[in-house]
Design a protein around this motif. Structure first.
Motif, PDB file in Angstrom:
ATOM      1  N   GLY A  40       0.787  -1.230   0.000  1.00 41.48           N
ATOM      2  CA  GLY A  40       0.000   0.000   0.000  1.00 41.48           C
ATOM      3  C   GLY A  40       0.815   1.274   0.000  1.00 41.48           C
ATOM      4  N   TRP A  41       1.978   1.255  -0.640  1.00 42.47           N
ATOM      5  CA  TRP A  41       2.782   2.484  -0.697  1.00 42.47           C
ATOM      6  C   TRP A  41       2.002   3.606  -1.365  1.00 42.47           C
ATOM      7  CZ3 TRP A  41       6.776   3.858  -4.896  1.00 42.47           C
ATOM      8  CH2 TRP A  41       7.475   5.011  -4.535  1.00 42.47           C
ATOM      9  N   LEU A  42       1.254   3.292  -2.409  1.00 44.08           N
ATOM     10  CA  LEU A  42       0.451   4.276  -3.119  1.00 44.08           C
ATOM     11  C   LEU A  42      -1.011   4.120  -2.721  1.00 44.08           C
ATOM     12  CD1 LEU A  42       0.011   6.403  -5.427  1.00 44.08           C
ATOM     13  CD2 LEU A  42      -0.328   4.443  -6.954  1.00 44.08           C
ATOM     14  N   THR A  43      -1.596   5.157  -2.156  1.00 42.94           N
ATOM     15  CA  THR A  43      -3.034   5.169  -1.921  1.00 42.94           C
ATOM     16  C   THR A  43      -3.721   5.773  -3.145  1.00 42.94           C
ATOM     17  OG1 THR A  43      -2.876   7.319  -0.799  1.00 42.94           O
ATOM     18  CG2 THR A  43      -2.799   5.350   0.581  1.00 42.94           C
ATOM     19  N   GLY A  44      -4.977   5.347  -3.366  1.00 44.22           N
ATOM     20  CA  GLY A  44      -5.652   5.753  -4.591  1.00 44.22           C
ATOM     21  C   GLY A  44      -5.107   5.037  -5.803  1.00 44.22           C
ATOM     22  N   ALA A  45      -4.572   3.828  -5.597  1.00 43.47           N
ATOM     23  CA  ALA A  45      -3.900   3.113  -6.677  1.00 43.47           C
ATOM     24  C   ALA A  45      -4.842   2.741  -7.809  1.00 43.47           C
ATOM     25  CB  ALA A  45      -3.222   1.855  -6.129  1.00 43.47           C
ATOM     26  N   ASP A  46      -6.111   2.487  -7.490  1.00 43.76           N
ATOM     27  CA  ASP A  46      -7.048   2.111  -8.545  1.00 43.76           C
ATOM     28  C   ASP A  46      -7.335   3.282  -9.483  1.00 43.76           C
ATOM     29  OD1 ASP A  46      -7.083  -0.348  -7.375  1.00 43.76           O
ATOM     30  OD2 ASP A  46      -9.046  -0.116  -6.421  1.00 43.76           O
ATOM     31  N   VAL A  47      -7.240   4.495  -8.963  1.00 45.47           N
ATOM     32  CA  VAL A  47      -7.377   5.678  -9.816  1.00 45.47           C
ATOM     33  C   VAL A  47      -6.223   5.742 -10.803  1.00 45.47           C
ATOM     34  CG1 VAL A  47      -7.463   8.211  -9.840  1.00 45.47           C
ATOM     35  CG2 VAL A  47      -8.651   6.938  -8.043  1.00 45.47           C
ATOM     36  N   LEU A  48      -5.004   5.494 -10.318  1.00 39.49           N
ATOM     37  CA  LEU A  48      -3.848   5.483 -11.215  1.00 39.49           C
ATOM     38  C   LEU A  48      -3.973   4.356 -12.233  1.00 39.49           C
ATOM     39  CD1 LEU A  48      -1.110   6.532 -12.099  1.00 39.49           C
ATOM     40  CD2 LEU A  48      -0.050   5.037 -10.380  1.00 39.49           C
ATOM     41  N   PHE A  49      -4.465   3.191 -11.799  1.00 41.43           N
ATOM     42  CA  PHE A  49      -4.659   2.094 -12.750  1.00 41.43           C
ATOM     43  C   PHE A  49      -5.528   2.542 -13.917  1.00 41.43           C
ATOM     44  CE2 PHE A  49      -7.393  -1.120 -14.513  1.00 41.43           C
ATOM     45  CZ  PHE A  49      -6.500  -2.090 -14.914  1.00 41.43           C
ATOM     46  N   GLU A  50      -6.647   3.178 -13.637  1.00 43.86           N
ATOM     47  CA  GLU A  50      -7.561   3.600 -14.696  1.00 43.86           C
ATOM     48  C   GLU A  50      -6.890   4.608 -15.633  1.00 43.86           C
ATOM     49  OE1 GLU A  50     -10.434   2.356 -15.305  1.00 43.86           O
ATOM     50  OE2 GLU A  50     -10.779   1.179 -13.488  1.00 43.86           O
ATOM     51  N   ARG A  51      -6.108   5.523 -15.065  1.00 42.10           N
ATOM     52  CA  ARG A  51      -5.427   6.511 -15.912  1.00 42.10           C
ATOM     53  C   ARG A  51      -4.405   5.850 -16.820  1.00 42.10           C
ATOM     54  NH1 ARG A  51      -5.079  10.428 -11.116  1.00 42.10           N
ATOM     55  NH2 ARG A  51      -2.839  10.001 -11.035  1.00 42.10           N
ATOM     56  N   LEU A  52      -3.644   4.896 -16.278  1.00 43.75           N
ATOM     57  CA  LEU A  52      -2.635   4.223 -17.097  1.00 43.75           C
ATOM     58  C   LEU A  52      -3.275   3.299 -18.123  1.00 43.75           C
ATOM     59  CD1 LEU A  52       0.014   3.291 -14.368  1.00 43.75           C
ATOM     60  CD2 LEU A  52       0.029   5.261 -15.915  1.00 43.75           C
ATOM     61  N   ALA A  53      -4.304   2.586 -17.727  1.00 46.33           N
ATOM     62  CA  ALA A  53      -4.943   1.637 -18.639  1.00 46.33           C
ATOM     63  C   ALA A  53      -5.492   2.333 -19.874  1.00 46.33           C
ATOM     64  CB  ALA A  53      -6.048   0.875 -17.919  1.00 46.33           C
ATOM     65  N   THR A  54      -6.011   3.546 -19.700  1.00 49.08           N
ATOM     66  CA  THR A  54      -6.625   4.256 -20.823  1.00 49.08           C
ATOM     67  C   THR A  54      -5.693   5.253 -21.491  1.00 49.08           C
ATOM     68  OG1 THR A  54      -7.550   5.901 -19.287  1.00 49.08           O
ATOM     69  CG2 THR A  54      -8.934   4.014 -19.847  1.00 49.08           C
ATOM     70  N   GLY A  55      -4.608   5.655 -20.811  1.00 46.38           N
ATOM     71  CA  GLY A  55      -3.777   6.720 -21.334  1.00 46.38           C
ATOM     72  C   GLY A  55      -2.424   6.325 -21.875  1.00 46.38           C
ATOM     73  N   VAL A  56      -1.953   5.127 -21.551  1.00 55.20           N
ATOM     74  CA  VAL A  56      -0.634   4.676 -21.997  1.00 55.20           C
ATOM     75  C   VAL A  56      -0.746   4.066 -23.391  1.00 55.20           C
ATOM     76  CG1 VAL A  56       1.145   2.917 -21.575  1.00 55.20           C
ATOM     77  CG2 VAL A  56       0.312   4.336 -19.687  1.00 55.20           C
ATOM     78  N   PRO A  57       0.212   4.312 -24.274  1.00 58.49           N
ATOM     79  CA  PRO A  57       0.192   3.691 -25.608  1.00 58.49           C
ATOM     80  C   PRO A  57       0.663   2.232 -25.547  1.00 58.49           C
ATOM     81  CG  PRO A  57       2.130   5.084 -25.396  1.00 58.49           C
ATOM     82  CD  PRO A  57       1.327   5.288 -24.130  1.00 58.49           C
ATOM     83  N   TRP A  58      -0.208   1.359 -25.104  1.00 63.69           N
ATOM     84  CA  TRP A  58       0.133  -0.055 -24.967  1.00 63.69           C
ATOM     85  C   TRP A  58       0.340  -0.701 -26.327  1.00 63.69           C
ATOM     86  CZ3 TRP A  58       1.248  -1.187 -20.175  1.00 63.69           C
ATOM     87  CH2 TRP A  58       0.600  -0.508 -19.128  1.00 63.69           C
ATOM     88  N   HIS A  59       1.213  -1.693 -26.377  1.00 63.41           N
ATOM     89  CA  HIS A  59       1.382  -2.454 -27.604  1.00 63.41           C
ATOM     90  C   HIS A  59       1.668  -3.914 -27.268  1.00 63.41           C
ATOM     91  CE1 HIS A  59       5.621  -1.564 -26.579  1.00 63.41           C
ATOM     92  NE2 HIS A  59       5.894  -2.684 -27.217  1.00 63.41           N
ATOM     93  N   ALA A  60       1.309  -4.778 -28.197  1.00 62.74           N
ATOM     94  CA  ALA A  60       1.605  -6.205 -28.069  1.00 62.74           C
ATOM     95  C   ALA A  60       2.903  -6.507 -28.798  1.00 62.74           C
ATOM     96  CB  ALA A  60       0.459  -7.036 -28.642  1.00 62.74           C
ATOM     97  N   GLU A  61       3.607  -7.531 -28.334  1.00 60.19           N
ATOM     98  CA  GLU A  61       4.847  -7.955 -28.979  1.00 60.19           C
ATOM     99  C   GLU A  61       4.783  -9.436 -29.304  1.00 60.19           C
ATOM    100  OE1 GLU A  61       8.326  -7.070 -26.715  1.00 60.19           O
ATOM    101  OE2 GLU A  61       8.165  -4.904 -27.020  1.00 60.19           O
ATOM    102  N   ARG A  62       5.591  -9.829 -30.277  1.00 55.41           N
ATOM    103  CA  ARG A  62       5.795 -11.241 -30.615  1.00 55.41           C
ATOM    104  C   ARG A  62       7.284 -11.537 -30.513  1.00 55.41           C
ATOM    105  NH1 ARG A  62       1.905 -14.103 -32.987  1.00 55.41           N
ATOM    106  NH2 ARG A  62       3.329 -15.248 -34.361  1.00 55.41           N
ATOM    107  N   ARG A  63       7.616 -12.695 -29.953  1.00 55.56           N
ATOM    108  CA  ARG A  63       9.013 -13.051 -29.743  1.00 55.56           C
ATOM    109  C   ARG A  63       9.278 -14.463 -30.244  1.00 55.56           C
ATOM    110  NH1 ARG A  63       9.924 -10.638 -23.608  1.00 55.56           N
ATOM    111  NH2 ARG A  63       9.587  -8.437 -24.173  1.00 55.56           N
ATOM    112  N   ARG A  64      10.514 -14.658 -30.679  1.00 51.82           N
ATOM    113  CA  ARG A  64      10.940 -15.965 -31.160  1.00 51.82           C
ATOM    114  C   ARG A  64      11.195 -16.885 -29.970  1.00 51.82           C
ATOM    115  NH1 ARG A  64      10.426 -18.551 -36.033  1.00 51.82           N
ATOM    116  NH2 ARG A  64      12.006 -20.198 -36.215  1.00 51.82           N
ATOM    117  N   MET A  65      10.535 -18.023 -29.956  1.00 51.99           N
ATOM    118  CA  MET A  65      10.724 -19.022 -28.908  1.00 51.99           C
ATOM    119  C   MET A  65      11.032 -20.349 -29.584  1.00 51.99           C
ATOM    120  SD  MET A  65      10.306 -17.634 -25.852  1.00 51.99           S
ATOM    121  CE  MET A  65       9.823 -18.973 -24.769  1.00 51.99           C
TER     122      MET A  65
END
Length: 209
Positions: A40-65
């Motif tokens: 619990g170092w960060l309080t209000g963490a679920d608020v930050l989750f929502e901001r990051l989930a909708t505001g970060v330019p997420w991308h998927a990757e593919r890797r050689r296995m």
């Protein structure tokens, strides 16, 4: 993108705030490795989750296995040392981590890698952060978790010792230090249990991935 999250009592505040780091608890793992944990170092963490989930330019990757290319089972985003972090709370978190660990680490945390675990099918396999200096030098990786809790497991690479388990989410902090990236491995395993989404933010020094 579906970002539905069942908030925790501790993460549901409309404001976000970071607490002091003097209450971190250190566990010596052996072979020069250790972890610090602060729930619990960060309080209000679920608020930050929502901001990051909708505001970060997420991308998927593919890797050689081995003999095929596979999807990486999580979404990713990386911020280099010259990039502005996607939220002021993360900038402040890095400042506080540098104030607390700077003397022991001998350098600042500079980069931030973000991982979005959408559900229990997303995971990361056993590994150490040994791309770059982490393969030969002691270092630190600090991870702030927001969203639903997921298990982070640690195990020694060689020799005796069992698996150590931490449930991290809703503003929890873990710092892996000393020889941890060389002598121990960590993973977020898949789970068939119903779990909500989680985002982890990994702060690292220069030259460690």
């Amino acid at each position: 993108m579906d970002v539905a999250l069942q908030g925790s009592l501790f993460g549901a505040s409309d404001a976000t705030a970071l607490g002091p780091l003097h209450d971190v608890r250190r566990t010596e793992l052996g072979a020069g490795a250790w972890v610090d944990v602060l729930p619990g170092w960060l309080t209000g963490a679920d608020v930050l989750f929502e901001r990051l989930a909708t505001g970060v330019p997420w991308h998927a990757e593919r890797r050689r296995m081995y003999d095929r290319t596979v999807d990486v089972p999580r979404l990713l985003s990386f911020y280099g040392e010259d990039d502005e972090l996607p939220d002021p709370v993360l900038t402040r978190a890095r400042e506080l981590l540098n104030e607390h660990y700077g003397a022991e680490l001998g350098e600042p945390f500079r980069t931030a890698g973000l991982c979005y675990y959408r559900d229990g099918r997303d995971s990361v396999a056993w590994h150490g952060d040994t791309i770059g200096r982490g393969s030969t030098e002691d270092t630190m990786v600090a991870i702030l978790s927001v969203g639903a809790a997921r298990a982070l497991l640690l195990r020694p690479r060689d020799g005796p010792g069992g698996t150590v388990r931490y449930g991290l989410g809703h503003g929890d902090l873990i710092v892996m230090g000393g020889s941890c990236q060389r002598t121990w491995e960590h993973a977020v395993p898949k789970t068939s249990k119903p779990v909500g989404p989680r985002i982890s933010i990994q702060f690292r020094p220069r030259g460690v991935r």
